[in-house]
Scaffold this motif. Structure first.
Motif, short mmCIF file in Angstrom:
data_model
loop_
_atom_site.label_atom_id
_atom_site.label_comp_id
_atom_site.label_asym_id
_atom_site.label_seq_id
_atom_site.Cartn_x
_atom_site.Cartn_y
_atom_site.Cartn_z
N HIS A 274 0.81 -1.22 0.00
CA HIS A 274 0.00 0.00 0.00
C HIS A 274 0.84 1.27 0.00
CE1 HIS A 274 -3.84 2.01 0.33
NE2 HIS A 274 -3.38 2.75 1.31
N VAL A 275 2.05 1.19 0.54
CA VAL A 275 2.91 2.38 0.55
C VAL A 275 3.91 2.34 -0.60
CG1 VAL A 275 2.61 2.85 3.00
CG2 VAL A 275 4.47 1.33 2.28
N LEU A 276 3.57 1.55 -1.61
CA LEU A 276 4.26 1.55 -2.91
C LEU A 276 5.66 0.94 -2.87
CD1 LEU A 276 3.28 5.21 -3.95
CD2 LEU A 276 1.87 3.13 -3.98
N LYS A 277 5.91 0.13 -1.85
CA LYS A 277 7.21 -0.51 -1.70
C LYS A 277 7.10 -2.00 -2.03
CE LYS A 277 8.68 3.39 0.21
NZ LYS A 277 9.49 3.59 1.40
N ASN A 278 8.23 -2.60 -2.36
CA ASN A 278 8.30 -4.04 -2.56
C ASN A 278 8.22 -4.70 -1.20
OD1 ASN A 278 9.57 -6.77 -2.95
ND2 ASN A 278 9.70 -6.03 -5.05
N ALA A 279 7.24 -5.59 -1.00
CA ALA A 279 7.01 -6.13 0.33
C ALA A 279 6.50 -7.56 0.28
CB ALA A 279 6.00 -5.26 1.08
N SER A 280 6.71 -8.24 1.38
CA SER A 280 6.22 -9.61 1.54
C SER A 280 4.71 -9.59 1.77
CB SER A 280 6.92 -10.27 2.72
OG SER A 280 6.24 -11.43 3.14
N ALA A 281 4.08 -10.71 1.51
CA ALA A 281 2.65 -10.84 1.79
C ALA A 281 2.40 -11.02 3.29
CB ALA A 281 2.06 -12.01 1.01
N ASP A 282 3.45 -11.41 4.02
CA ASP A 282 3.34 -11.55 5.47
C ASP A 282 3.03 -10.19 6.09
OD1 ASP A 282 4.05 -13.18 8.06
OD2 ASP A 282 5.12 -11.26 8.22
N ARG A 283 2.00 -10.13 6.92
CA ARG A 283 1.52 -8.85 7.43
C ARG A 283 2.58 -8.08 8.20
NH1 ARG A 283 -3.19 -6.22 8.09
NH2 ARG A 283 -3.37 -4.78 9.84
N MET A 284 3.28 -8.73 9.11
CA MET A 284 4.27 -8.03 9.92
C MET A 284 5.44 -7.54 9.07
SD MET A 284 2.84 -7.80 12.71
CE MET A 284 4.19 -6.97 13.55
N GLU A 285 5.91 -8.37 8.16
CA GLU A 285 6.99 -7.95 7.27
C GLU A 285 6.53 -6.81 6.36
OE1 GLU A 285 8.86 -11.14 5.18
OE2 GLU A 285 9.05 -12.38 6.97
N ASN A 286 5.30 -6.91 5.90
CA ASN A 286 4.73 -5.87 5.05
C ASN A 286 4.69 -4.54 5.79
OD1 ASN A 286 2.70 -4.29 3.53
ND2 ASN A 286 2.37 -6.18 2.41
N LEU A 287 4.19 -4.56 7.03
CA LEU A 287 4.06 -3.34 7.81
C LEU A 287 5.41 -2.73 8.17
CD1 LEU A 287 1.12 -4.31 10.21
CD2 LEU A 287 1.05 -2.67 8.32
N SER A 288 6.46 -3.54 8.18
CA SER A 288 7.79 -3.01 8.51
C SER A 288 8.26 -1.97 7.49
CB SER A 288 8.81 -4.14 8.61
OG SER A 288 9.09 -4.71 7.34
N THR A 289 7.71 -2.02 6.28
CA THR A 289 8.10 -1.05 5.24
C THR A 289 7.43 0.30 5.47
OG1 THR A 289 6.29 -1.57 3.69
CG2 THR A 289 8.26 -2.96 3.58
N TYR A 290 6.44 0.36 6.36
CA TYR A 290 5.71 1.60 6.61
C TYR A 290 6.55 2.61 7.40
CZ TYR A 290 1.19 -0.27 5.01
OH TYR A 290 0.16 -0.79 4.26
N ASN A 291 7.68 2.19 7.90
CA ASN A 291 8.57 3.10 8.62
C ASN A 291 10.00 2.96 8.12
OD1 ASN A 291 7.52 5.01 10.64
ND2 ASN A 291 6.52 3.20 11.49
N ASN A 292 10.11 2.89 6.81
CA ASN A 292 11.43 2.80 6.18
C ASN A 292 11.46 3.79 5.01
OD1 ASN A 292 13.88 2.16 5.06
ND2 ASN A 292 13.55 -0.06 5.07
#
Length: 306
Positions: free
Chosen positions: A268-286
């Motif tokens: 959702h924040v336009l980054k390459n991310a895992s489908a895993d929720r916690m790993e995905n959310l980690s990109t929200y503060n990078n």
């Protein structure tokens, strides 16, 4: 071959020297204009609209630093494109100590975009004006773009009214509340302010946010996007845990002539991310993590074809 293409194009984003200029549209709307020194002719202007909540011109919130909109603006700014990204009016209201949540209205966001379009049209500097809305900004943008813009881009935009999305989330998380939530939305759709007695719903339906909800849930994205008579690009990521790709497909069904692009692994924040929720959310503060290159390529190709 796809990876080679990405490696080849990434340096192109920085070939043109990008300059930024602070622009004040009016007392409430301030933003940044991204442009280059190499505009040989009238550039196109892309107006970026942020998603829900207190999201600033860079795509950041107090508890979420992604720089997603800043990175996107830089990526699509080139010799024939300029980009304007702005802070929502609530930032000015807070700064001036005049912010009151109960005064928020969804239509104010639409008016602000129309004011931005008018401001830049009066300058007569731009070849085409293109609206690009992210998340909630997609709905705001598609309404404001009617009869005002030359093209529209939806990025992670919903295909259903907000109340339907919220009900779906409640069904997944706390299904025992679904019936009461549906009843509340039925009243709000009638324009009725409701009294919330269930403490589990006190935050979602707090009295101060109800006027905004009333002004928001009456809009159906599938109906609004049909009103556009300009080229449309619809983009979503496969790993978006907030707005799934099925929402983009609903918008595509509503406007068959639109171009639909589904980007593998983009969140959702336009980054390459895992489908895993916690790993995905980690990109929200990078904020240093780059956005997905295919997003920029898709937008540039769409604009080039206008």
């Amino acid at each position: 071959m796809k990876h080679l293409l990405i490696l080849f194009f990434i340096p192109l984003f920085s070939i043109c020297q990008i300059k930024t200029q602070d622009i004040e549209i009016n007392s409430l709307i301030k933003g940044t204009l991204f442009s280059t020194e190499k505009n040989a002719k009238k550039p196109n202007l892309i107006i970026l609209i942020a998603g829900s909540g207190p999201t600033d011109r860079n795509g950041n919130q107090q508890q979420m630093q992604t720089n997603s909109l800043k990175l996107l603006a830089e990526g699509i700014t080139n010799a024939n494109n300029s980009v304007f990204s702005y802070d929502k009016r609530l930032f000015s209201l807070i700064k001036n100590n005049t912010f009151n949540e109960k005064d928020l209205n969804f239509e104010d966001g639409i008016k602000d975009v129309k004011d931005i379009i008018s401001y830049f049209k009066l300058q007569k500097k731009y070849s085409k004006i293109i609206i690009a809305g992210h998340s909630e900004g997609s709905l705001i943008g598609m309404i404001a773009a009617k009869n005002n813009a030359d093209a529209f881009i939806s990025i992670a935009g919903a295909g259903r009214p907000a109340d339907e999305l919220i009900i779906e989330q409640i069904e997944k998380q706390t299904p025992m509340l679904v019936s009461e939530v549906k009843e509340n939305f039925t009243s709000l759709k009638k324009g009725e302010v409701i009294e919330i007695k269930n403490p589990l719903l006190a935050t979602l339906f707090r009295e101060s946010i109800q006027p905004y909800m009333i002004s928001w849930i009456k809009y159906n994205p599938q109906e609004e996007i049909k009103n556009l008579k300009v080229p449309i690009l619809i983009i979503n990521g496969t790993n978006d845990i907030q707005v799934s790709q099925k929402e983009a497909k609903l918008l595509k069904v509503a406007t068959p002539t639109a171009k639909l692009v589904i980007i593998d692994n983009m969140n959702h924040v336009l980054k390459n991310a895992s489908a895993d929720r916690m790993e995905n959310l980690s990109t929200y503060n990078n904020p240093d993590l780059p956005i997905v290159p295919e997003l920029v390529f898709s937008i540039l190709n769409f604009i080039k074809a206008l």
